[in-house]
Scaffold this motif. Sequence first.
Motif, PDB file in Angstrom:
ATOM      1  N   MET A   1       0.842  -1.165   0.000  1.00 56.20           N
ATOM      2  CA  MET A   1       0.000   0.000   0.000  1.00 56.20           C
ATOM      3  C   MET A   1       0.889   1.230   0.000  1.00 56.20           C
ATOM      4  SD  MET A   1      -2.968   0.956   2.710  1.00 56.20           S
ATOM      5  CE  MET A   1      -2.648   2.536   3.444  1.00 56.20           C
ATOM      6  N   HIS A   2       0.583   2.178  -0.855  1.00 56.40           N
ATOM      7  CA  HIS A   2       1.330   3.426  -0.897  1.00 56.40           C
ATOM      8  C   HIS A   2       0.789   4.338   0.197  1.00 56.40           C
ATOM      9  CE1 HIS A   2       2.734   1.862  -4.602  1.00 56.40           C
ATOM     10  NE2 HIS A   2       1.622   2.081  -5.265  1.00 56.40           N
ATOM     11  N   GLY A   3       1.611   5.264   0.617  1.00 57.36           N
ATOM     12  CA  GLY A   3       1.159   6.215   1.621  1.00 57.36           C
ATOM     13  C   GLY A   3       2.052   6.164   2.848  1.00 57.36           C
ATOM     14  N   PRO A   4       1.729   6.982   3.858  1.00 58.81           N
ATOM     15  CA  PRO A   4       2.548   7.038   5.069  1.00 58.81           C
ATOM     16  C   PRO A   4       2.558   5.695   5.806  1.00 58.81           C
ATOM     17  CG  PRO A   4       0.990   8.867   4.990  1.00 58.81           C
ATOM     18  CD  PRO A   4       0.630   7.940   3.876  1.00 58.81           C
ATOM     19  N   ASP A   5       3.699   5.386   6.405  1.00 59.88           N
ATOM     20  CA  ASP A   5       3.825   4.134   7.147  1.00 59.88           C
ATOM     21  C   ASP A   5       2.846   4.056   8.308  1.00 59.88           C
ATOM     22  OD1 ASP A   5       5.791   3.165   5.498  1.00 59.88           O
ATOM     23  OD2 ASP A   5       7.452   3.874   6.768  1.00 59.88           O
ATOM     24  N   LEU A   6       2.596   5.168   8.979  1.00 64.21           N
ATOM     25  CA  LEU A   6       1.669   5.167  10.113  1.00 64.21           C
ATOM     26  C   LEU A   6       0.268   4.742   9.679  1.00 64.21           C
ATOM     27  CD1 LEU A   6       1.053   5.763  13.077  1.00 64.21           C
ATOM     28  CD2 LEU A   6       0.568   8.129  12.411  1.00 64.21           C
ATOM     29  N   VAL A   7      -0.174   5.234   8.538  1.00 57.46           N
ATOM     30  CA  VAL A   7      -1.499   4.863   8.030  1.00 57.46           C
ATOM     31  C   VAL A   7      -1.537   3.383   7.703  1.00 57.46           C
ATOM     32  CG1 VAL A   7      -3.158   5.239   6.162  1.00 57.46           C
ATOM     33  CG2 VAL A   7      -1.988   7.186   7.184  1.00 57.46           C
ATOM     34  N   SER A   8      -0.472   2.862   7.101  1.00 57.76           N
ATOM     35  CA  SER A   8      -0.406   1.439   6.780  1.00 57.76           C
ATOM     36  C   SER A   8      -0.495   0.587   8.036  1.00 57.76           C
ATOM     37  CB  SER A   8       0.883   1.118   6.026  1.00 57.76           C
ATOM     38  OG  SER A   8       0.905   1.758   4.781  1.00 57.76           O
ATOM     39  N   TRP A   9       0.238   0.972   9.066  1.00 55.38           N
ATOM     40  CA  TRP A   9       0.229   0.190  10.301  1.00 55.38           C
ATOM     41  C   TRP A   9      -1.103   0.304  11.029  1.00 55.38           C
ATOM     42  CZ3 TRP A   9       3.116  -3.715  11.555  1.00 55.38           C
ATOM     43  CH2 TRP A   9       4.345  -3.857  10.951  1.00 55.38           C
ATOM     44  N   LEU A  10      -1.694   1.487  11.055  1.00 55.52           N
ATOM     45  CA  LEU A  10      -3.007   1.624  11.695  1.00 55.52           C
ATOM     46  C   LEU A  10      -4.070   0.809  10.958  1.00 55.52           C
ATOM     47  CD1 LEU A  10      -3.032   5.424  12.596  1.00 55.52           C
ATOM     48  CD2 LEU A  10      -2.841   3.481  14.167  1.00 55.52           C
ATOM     49  N   LEU A  11      -4.010   0.822   9.635  1.00 55.80           N
ATOM     50  CA  LEU A  11      -4.933   0.018   8.836  1.00 55.80           C
ATOM     51  C   LEU A  11      -4.707  -1.467   9.098  1.00 55.80           C
ATOM     52  CD1 LEU A  11      -7.104  -0.095   6.636  1.00 55.80           C
ATOM     53  CD2 LEU A  11      -5.260  -0.084   4.957  1.00 55.80           C
ATOM     54  N   ALA A  12      -3.444  -1.863   9.223  1.00 53.94           N
ATOM     55  CA  ALA A  12      -3.135  -3.268   9.496  1.00 53.94           C
ATOM     56  C   ALA A  12      -3.685  -3.701  10.850  1.00 53.94           C
ATOM     57  CB  ALA A  12      -1.629  -3.495   9.429  1.00 53.94           C
ATOM     58  N   VAL A  13      -3.528  -2.863  11.858  1.00 48.30           N
ATOM     59  CA  VAL A  13      -4.044  -3.195  13.196  1.00 48.30           C
ATOM     60  C   VAL A  13      -5.567  -3.296  13.167  1.00 48.30           C
ATOM     61  CG1 VAL A  13      -4.308  -2.307  15.550  1.00 48.30           C
ATOM     62  CG2 VAL A  13      -2.074  -2.275  14.449  1.00 48.30           C
ATOM     63  N   LEU A  14      -6.211  -2.341  12.523  1.00 46.58           N
ATOM     64  CA  LEU A  14      -7.672  -2.329  12.454  1.00 46.58           C
ATOM     65  C   LEU A  14      -8.212  -3.558  11.732  1.00 46.58           C
ATOM     66  CD1 LEU A  14     -10.332  -0.649  12.868  1.00 46.58           C
ATOM     67  CD2 LEU A  14      -9.922   0.235  10.576  1.00 46.58           C
ATOM     68  N   THR A  15      -7.666  -3.870  10.568  1.00 45.20           N
ATOM     69  CA  THR A  15      -8.191  -4.998   9.803  1.00 45.20           C
ATOM     70  C   THR A  15      -7.801  -6.340  10.418  1.00 45.20           C
ATOM     71  OG1 THR A  15      -6.321  -4.851   8.266  1.00 45.20           O
ATOM     72  CG2 THR A  15      -8.361  -3.722   7.636  1.00 45.20           C
ATOM     73  N   ALA A  16      -6.624  -6.429  11.034  1.00 44.09           N
ATOM     74  CA  ALA A  16      -6.245  -7.676  11.705  1.00 44.09           C
ATOM     75  C   ALA A  16      -7.134  -7.924  12.920  1.00 44.09           C
ATOM     76  CB  ALA A  16      -4.777  -7.640  12.117  1.00 44.09           C
ATOM     77  N   ALA A  17      -7.462  -6.879  13.660  1.00 45.80           N
ATOM     78  CA  ALA A  17      -8.371  -7.039  14.802  1.00 45.80           C
ATOM     79  C   ALA A  17      -9.755  -7.473  14.324  1.00 45.80           C
ATOM     80  CB  ALA A  17      -8.458  -5.734  15.594  1.00 45.80           C
ATOM     81  N   SER A  18     -10.235  -6.877  13.251  1.00 49.90           N
ATOM     82  CA  SER A  18     -11.531  -7.272  12.696  1.00 49.90           C
ATOM     83  C   SER A  18     -11.488  -8.713  12.206  1.00 49.90           C
ATOM     84  CB  SER A  18     -11.929  -6.352  11.541  1.00 49.90           C
ATOM     85  OG  SER A  18     -12.117  -5.046  12.006  1.00 49.90           O
ATOM     86  N   GLY A  19     -10.432  -9.065  11.501  1.00 50.21           N
ATOM     87  CA  GLY A  19     -10.285 -10.428  11.021  1.00 50.21           C
ATOM     88  C   GLY A  19     -10.184 -11.431  12.153  1.00 50.21           C
ATOM     89  N   GLY A  20      -9.455 -11.081  13.189  1.00 44.43           N
ATOM     90  CA  GLY A  20      -9.346 -11.964  14.355  1.00 44.43           C
ATOM     91  C   GLY A  20     -10.684 -12.174  15.039  1.00 44.43           C
ATOM     92  N   TYR A  21     -11.451 -11.105  15.171  1.00 44.45           N
ATOM     93  CA  TYR A  21     -12.780 -11.247  15.777  1.00 44.45           C
ATOM     94  C   TYR A  21     -13.669 -12.152  14.925  1.00 44.45           C
ATOM     95  CZ  TYR A  21     -17.494 -10.361  17.244  1.00 44.45           C
ATOM     96  OH  TYR A  21     -18.781 -10.541  17.653  1.00 44.45           O
TER      97      TYR A  21
END
Length: 197
Positions: A1-21
Amino acid sequence: MHGPDLVSWLLAVLTAASGGYCLSRLRRAPCTPVPAPAATAPAALPGAGPGRLHTHEADLAEGLMGFGMAAMAVAGAAVPGEVWAWVYGPPAVLLLLAAARRPDRRAHRLHHAVGALAMTYMALAMTAAPGHAGHHPATGSPALTGALLAYFGGYALWSGSRLLSGSGGTAAVASAGLPRACRLSMGIGMFAMLLTM
């Protein structure tokens, strides 16, 4: 994903938490069961039936999509696009075939197929025009990217309005609200990933 690293990591945390649930819901009774006709429910297993199977199918698809989105947000450019295409392409085809074959839950299967096809599209677009040292050229077809942005933006608005189903507009984050919140977060995540293309 292009864009700032912080956005990539926040998106990763959000989607991984959703996927885990979503994947954790596979081990217990579904929060929002789909009613099954009494004539088609097998009597062999209590609580089993077409409604429960559809819910588990949705939980599995949403869980895998959540973890896949997280992996792609963080390590998307490090993994060849062809690998991502092979990860998302076959499930998209299976979901399209299931939607065409059986009319029950067709819209839900088509939504997951669109998500898997969008991930395949983003992976192949990343491969077609990789960026260099902070400069990422526009990739993919603007018309297709715009159509997918409109779809996932509309889906996020629709699922967000369903989440606010409590009295007086309060968020209903009870047993039925948490799966909706996960679907909302993954819709927003998909929108964000498409927006950075």
